[in-house]
Design a protein around this motif. Structure first.
Motif, mmCIF file in Angstrom:
data_model
loop_
_atom_site.group_PDB
_atom_site.id
_atom_site.type_symbol
_atom_site.label_atom_id
_atom_site.label_comp_id
_atom_site.label_asym_id
_atom_site.label_seq_id
_atom_site.Cartn_x
_atom_site.Cartn_y
_atom_site.Cartn_z
ATOM 1 N N ARG A 81 45.427 28.280 -34.718
ATOM 2 C CA ARG A 81 45.527 29.686 -34.315
ATOM 3 C C ARG A 81 46.945 29.976 -33.802
ATOM 4 N NH1 ARG A 81 42.060 32.992 -36.104
ATOM 5 N NH2 ARG A 81 41.951 34.250 -34.204
ATOM 6 N N THR A 82 47.922 29.665 -34.620
ATOM 7 C CA THR A 82 49.333 29.788 -34.256
ATOM 8 C C THR A 82 49.685 31.222 -33.879
ATOM 9 O OG1 THR A 82 49.901 27.970 -35.729
ATOM 10 C CG2 THR A 82 51.688 29.424 -35.056
ATOM 11 N N LYS A 83 50.417 31.365 -32.793
ATOM 12 C CA LYS A 83 50.849 32.673 -32.309
ATOM 13 C C LYS A 83 52.321 32.884 -32.682
ATOM 14 C CE LYS A 83 47.002 33.595 -29.991
ATOM 15 N NZ LYS A 83 46.207 32.412 -30.376
ATOM 16 N N ILE A 84 52.612 34.068 -33.241
ATOM 17 C CA ILE A 84 53.966 34.423 -33.674
ATOM 18 C C ILE A 84 54.357 35.742 -33.010
ATOM 19 C CG2 ILE A 84 55.452 34.965 -35.641
ATOM 20 C CD1 ILE A 84 54.455 32.155 -35.833
ATOM 21 N N PRO A 85 55.544 35.841 -32.422
ATOM 22 C CA PRO A 85 55.974 37.112 -31.822
ATOM 23 C C PRO A 85 56.333 38.152 -32.884
ATOM 24 C CG PRO A 85 57.748 35.506 -31.709
ATOM 25 C CD PRO A 85 56.551 34.770 -32.234
ATOM 26 N N VAL A 86 56.003 39.393 -32.583
ATOM 27 C CA VAL A 86 56.367 40.509 -33.463
ATOM 28 C C VAL A 86 57.207 41.471 -32.643
ATOM 29 C CG1 VAL A 86 55.543 42.376 -34.940
ATOM 30 C CG2 VAL A 86 54.200 40.265 -34.735
ATOM 31 N N SER A 87 58.445 41.672 -33.041
ATOM 32 C CA SER A 87 59.331 42.549 -32.281
ATOM 33 C C SER A 87 58.897 44.002 -32.411
ATOM 34 C CB SER A 87 60.771 42.394 -32.765
ATOM 35 O OG SER A 87 60.923 42.930 -34.067
ATOM 36 N N ARG A 88 59.299 44.812 -31.461
ATOM 37 C CA ARG A 88 58.956 46.234 -31.477
ATOM 38 C C ARG A 88 59.497 46.906 -32.741
ATOM 39 N NH1 ARG A 88 61.876 50.540 -29.938
ATOM 40 N NH2 ARG A 88 63.467 49.175 -29.038
ATOM 41 N N VAL A 89 60.699 46.515 -33.153
ATOM 42 C CA VAL A 89 61.321 47.106 -34.338
ATOM 43 C C VAL A 89 60.533 46.760 -35.603
ATOM 44 C CG1 VAL A 89 63.396 47.118 -35.766
ATOM 45 C CG2 VAL A 89 63.602 47.062 -33.282
ATOM 46 N N SER A 90 59.991 45.540 -35.684
ATOM 47 C CA SER A 90 59.291 45.076 -36.891
ATOM 48 C C SER A 90 57.834 45.519 -36.949
ATOM 49 C CB SER A 90 59.343 43.542 -36.973
ATOM 50 O OG SER A 90 60.663 43.082 -37.022
ATOM 51 N N ALA A 91 57.254 45.871 -35.792
ATOM 52 C CA ALA A 91 55.816 46.149 -35.728
ATOM 53 C C ALA A 91 55.396 47.298 -36.643
ATOM 54 C CB ALA A 91 55.416 46.447 -34.287
ATOM 55 N N LYS A 92 56.166 48.369 -36.654
ATOM 56 C CA LYS A 92 55.806 49.544 -37.456
ATOM 57 C C LYS A 92 55.746 49.198 -38.933
ATOM 58 C CE LYS A 92 57.048 54.407 -38.146
ATOM 59 N NZ LYS A 92 57.999 55.490 -37.771
ATOM 60 N N GLU A 93 56.762 48.468 -39.433
ATOM 61 C CA GLU A 93 56.792 48.084 -40.838
ATOM 62 C C GLU A 93 55.667 47.104 -41.155
ATOM 63 O OE1 GLU A 93 57.989 47.969 -44.764
ATOM 64 O OE2 GLU A 93 58.567 49.338 -43.142
ATOM 65 N N LEU A 94 55.357 46.218 -40.219
ATOM 66 C CA LEU A 94 54.272 45.260 -40.446
ATOM 67 C C LEU A 94 52.942 45.967 -40.616
ATOM 68 C CD1 LEU A 94 53.189 42.377 -40.554
ATOM 69 C CD2 LEU A 94 53.072 42.395 -38.044
ATOM 70 N N PHE A 95 52.664 46.971 -39.790
ATOM 71 C CA PHE A 95 51.401 47.710 -39.934
ATOM 72 C C PHE A 95 51.296 48.424 -41.269
ATOM 73 C CE2 PHE A 95 51.058 47.374 -35.241
ATOM 74 C CZ PHE A 95 49.741 46.936 -35.163
ATOM 75 N N LYS A 96 52.431 48.914 -41.765
ATOM 76 C CA LYS A 96 52.425 49.554 -43.086
ATOM 77 C C LYS A 96 52.036 48.545 -44.171
ATOM 78 C CE LYS A 96 55.926 53.144 -42.261
ATOM 79 N NZ LYS A 96 57.277 53.632 -42.665
ATOM 80 N N LEU A 97 52.614 47.337 -44.084
ATOM 81 C CA LEU A 97 52.350 46.324 -45.095
ATOM 82 C C LEU A 97 50.911 45.812 -45.051
ATOM 83 C CD1 LEU A 97 55.671 44.276 -44.783
ATOM 84 C CD2 LEU A 97 54.989 45.754 -46.674
ATOM 85 N N LEU A 98 50.346 45.776 -43.848
ATOM 86 C CA LEU A 98 48.982 45.275 -43.700
ATOM 87 C C LEU A 98 47.932 46.346 -44.002
ATOM 88 C CD1 LEU A 98 49.383 43.113 -40.464
ATOM 89 C CD2 LEU A 98 49.125 42.300 -42.795
#
Length: 250
Positions: free
Chosen positions: A233-250
Motif C-alpha cells: 500500500r505504497t504512499k506517494i505524495p501528490v503536489s498541489r500543482v499536479s493534483a488538478k491534472e491527476l484528477f482529470k486523467l483519472l
C-alpha cells in the motif's frame, strides 16, 4: 540516387581513417566531416544533419553515450552506430535505439552488416506516411525498459511498473515483484520512454503507473497522498500543482 550522409566521431586518428576508407568503398554513402570528441560532433551534426553517425564511446570532454542522448533530443530520425572496444555499454546503446554496436576490432564484413541495417532503417523512415509519423513516434515509446540487476539484464514491461522514484542521482524503479536501481538515465528520460503508457508525474521526484492507483487522500493546501494497489500500500505524495491534472486523467 540520394546518398546516405555519414558522420564519424572518433578520437583515435588511425581508427578514424580506417573507418573512412572502408565507408568510401560504398557507392551510396556520402562521408561528411569527422569529429574527435562529443562537443565537436554536436556542432558538426547541427551543421550537416547526417543520416547516420558512427560514434565512439570513450572520447575526451564528452563521452559517446552522453553525446548520443543530446543528439537524440535534437534529431529524431538520426541513426546511431556505436563503435567501441568495450562490451559494457550495450544496455545504454540499445536504450538509445542504436542501429548497431560494433566491437573493435571489427571486420569489413561485419561493417557491411551494419550498413545494411542502416539502409533498412532509412528505407523504413522514407516509407512512413506523413500522417502516421506522430503515431509511429508514440509507438516507439512503448518499448521495454532494460535494467541491470548486477547479474543479468532484465526486460521490464511498462504494465509491470508500479512507480519510479528519484533519489539524488539514482532512479529507483519498483515493479509488482521487484526493486531496481539505476543511474543510467534520469526520471525525465524514463518518463519520455513511457509516454503513452498511462504514467504520470504527481511530484517532481516520482513517476507512477496510473493503472496502479487505488485511492487519494487529501493532505493540506490542496496536496494529496496517493495510495498504490501493491501489497505494501505504497504512499506517494501528490503536489498541489499536479493534483488538478491527476484528477482529470483519472
Amino acid at each position: 540516387m540520394k546518398k546516405i550522409k555519414v558522420m564519424i566521431a572518433e578520437d583515435e586518428r588511425l581508427a578514424r581513417e580506417e573507418l573512412i576508407y572502408l565507408l568510401e568503398q560504398e557507392e551510396d554513402l556520402e562521408i561528411l566531416e569527422s569529429a574527435i570528441n562529443g562537443k565537436e560532433l554536436l556542432a558538426l551534426a547541427e551543421k550537416h544533419i547526417p543520416d547516420v553517425i558512427f560514434l565512439d564511446i570513450q572520447m575526451p570532454e564528452m563521452d559517446g553515450i552522453q553525446t548520443a542522448r543530446m543528439l537524440r533530443a535534437r534529431m529524431k530520425k538520426l541513426s546511431i552506430v556505436f563503435t567501441t572496444a568495450h562490451e559494457g555499454y550495450a544496455i545504454d546503446a540499445f536504450e538509445l535505439n542504436a542501429v548497431d554496436y560494433l566491437l573493435k576490432p571489427y571486420s569489413y564484413l561485419r561493417l557491411k552488416e551494419t550498413l545494411q541495417r542502416v539502409r533498412t532503417r532509412k528505407a523504413e523512415q522514407a516509407e512512413t506516411p506523413v500522417g502516421a509519423k506522430e503515431e509511429a513516434a508514440s509507438a516507439s515509446k512503448l518499448n521495454k525498459i532494460l535494467m541491470d540487476d548486477g547479474e543479468k539484464i532484465v526486460v521490464i514491461g511498462p504494465e509491470n511498473i508500479l512507480y519510479a522514484m528519484r533519489e539524488d542521482k539514482v532512479i529507483h524503479l519498483y515493479t509488482t515483484d521487484h526493486h531496481y536501481t539505476s543511474s543510467k538515465f534520469t526520471l525525465n528520460e524514463l518518463e519520455e520512454k513511457l509516454q503513452g503508457c498511462h504514467f504520470f508525474r504527481p511530484h517532481r521526484s516520482y513517476l507512477i503507473n496510473l493503472n496502479q492507483v487505488d485511492e487519494l487522500i487529501p493532505w493540506f493546501n490542496g496536496a494529496y497522498t496517493l495510495t498504490l494497489k501493491d501489497k505494501n500500500r505504497t504512499k506517494i505524495p501528490v503536489s498541489r500543482v499536479s493534483a488538478k491534472e491527476l484528477f482529470k486523467l483519472l
